[in-house]
Design an enzyme around this catalytic site. Sequence first.
Site, PDB file in Angstrom:
ATOM      1  CE  LYS A   1      -0.394  -0.310   5.021  1.00 10.56           C
ATOM      2  NZ  LYS A   1      -1.149  -0.949   6.104  1.00 10.56           N
TER       3      LYS A   1
ATOM      4  CG  MET B   1      11.819  24.277   1.858  1.00 10.70           C
ATOM      5  SD  MET B   1      11.063  25.599   0.909  1.00 10.70           S
ATOM      6  CE  MET B   1       9.892  26.267   2.055  1.00 10.70           C
TER       7      MET B   1
ATOM      8  NE  ARG C   1      -6.562   0.436  11.200  1.00 11.02           N
ATOM      9  CZ  ARG C   1      -5.317   0.264  10.774  1.00 11.02           C
ATOM     10  NH1 ARG C   1      -4.425   1.233  10.905  1.00 11.02           N
ATOM     11  NH2 ARG C   1      -4.936  -0.875  10.210  1.00 11.02           N
TER      12      ARG C   1
ATOM     13  CE1 TYR D   1      15.712  31.106   8.217  1.00 12.67           C
ATOM     14  CE2 TYR D   1      15.580  28.828   7.466  1.00 12.67           C
ATOM     15  CZ  TYR D   1      15.605  30.181   7.192  1.00 12.67           C
ATOM     16  OH  TYR D   1      15.516  30.608   5.906  1.00 12.67           O
TER      17      TYR D   1
HETATM   18  C1  LIG Z   1      -0.464  -2.008   6.648  1.00  8.64           C
HETATM   19  C2  LIG Z   1      -1.074  -3.302   7.028  1.00  8.64           C
HETATM   20  C3  LIG Z   1      -0.287  -4.437   7.254  1.00  8.64           C
HETATM   21  C4  LIG Z   1       1.221  -4.381   7.241  1.00  8.64           C
HETATM   22  O1  LIG Z   1       1.665  -3.829   8.463  1.00  8.64           O
HETATM   23  P1  LIG Z   1       3.228  -3.705   8.767  1.00  8.64           P
HETATM   24  O2  LIG Z   1       3.284  -3.211  10.159  1.00  8.64           O
HETATM   25  O3  LIG Z   1       3.755  -2.704   7.801  1.00  8.64           O
HETATM   26  O4  LIG Z   1       3.798  -5.037   8.568  1.00  8.64           O
HETATM   27  C5  LIG Z   1      -0.920  -5.640   7.521  1.00  8.64           C
HETATM   28  N1  LIG Z   1      -2.267  -5.706   7.572  1.00  8.64           N
HETATM   29  C6  LIG Z   1      -3.063  -4.635   7.388  1.00  8.64           C
HETATM   30  C7  LIG Z   1      -4.526  -4.784   7.485  1.00  8.64           C
HETATM   31  C8  LIG Z   1      -2.493  -3.397   7.113  1.00  8.64           C
HETATM   32  O5  LIG Z   1      -3.281  -2.339   6.926  1.00  8.64           O
END
Ligand SMILES: *Cc1c(COP(=O)(O)O)cnc(C)c1O
Length: 365
Positions: free
Chosen positions: A35, A304, A130, A256
Amino acid sequence: MPRPLHAVIHRDALAANLARARAAAPDARVWAVVKADAYGHGLERAYEALRAADGFALLDLAEAGRLRGLGWRGPILLLEGVFDPRDLELCSRLDLWHVVHEEGQIDALGRHKTHKPHRVFLKLNSGMNRLGFAPAAFRGAWARLNALPQVDEISLMTHFADADLDGGTEAPLKVFEAVTQDLPGERSLANSAALLREGDRPAVRGDWVRPGILCYGSSPDFPAHGIQHWGLQPAMSLRSRLIAVQALQAGDTVGYGSTFRAERALRLGIVACGYADGYPRHAGTGTPALVDGRRTRLLGRVSMDMLAVDLSDVPASGIGSEVTLWGRSADGAVLPIDEVAQAAGTVGYELMCALAPRVPVSVDG
Ligand SMILES: *Cc1c(COP(=O)(O)O)cnc(C)c1O
């Protein structure tokens, strides 16, 4: 000359990390989680190195389309399922497996016209709150799905909130087992942390593991364990060069806000990399960096387009010297992204994903 900042994606590291995931659970199949454009590495850049996985998991339908475009014919899992009933048409067309985590997605499946039933992963909310069905609603959702001609196999999944902590999988595992015990179907529970720490437990491993971050060479339970402990390699290196050197006297300040004041004379290097490149502005004095492969530290605030490093321990360095902000230097020295993230109060995930579009990226290995 282009600006010297660039990122390198290491194919050999991606492949080695994926092999490490497989070794942690040899009996399970492996979803490579890609992802967010492969955690900022670029789906197209990561694909060749990760295609030894059994499937790819992601959540953006356009990214799923890109994977099919690359020639991937194996399983693709949409981790959040469909966002709109019309997405189911793309699932049918591209043969995407999808998570089902709420009733509306079952309603939509029930109205979907398809010749080929879908493979779905029914998600249980085991305490993270979630996504997923509450334990009391899970079996009802399973029964509804099981009655639909649009549904082929139903797999069972959940996600851990605390798999990086000792004992963090116990309570959700109990919930998952109690709710699913006599239901048929493959199981998927483990993210990177659960896989590396507890992949030897069949109940945690299940049938499909879902490693993401470990593939990219960041430790899922840092600082308890670093990538050296887990045998992982950085898959992304952010490298630049010194574009200026300043000689500071005692009492001189840097950057800065003048947040760093020299207690003695020292050489300061200015690096072409700043927060507009995705480098975290909250990385303060003391954040590690490598100059010519030698470890040193940031001084003062990140601006920056530039940041400053202490050259006291790198006397041979000068304008043009290589600086590794994270990952590996050209001569193979390693600075784990986790250490930089920690210094900035964040995690490796965020730094990888935040690499700015203006940073040119190449691939090696
Ligand atoms: C992102 C995700 C993972 C992978 O998690 P990592 O901590 O990056 O290994 C696995 N399952 C779900 C549902 C996720 O959203």
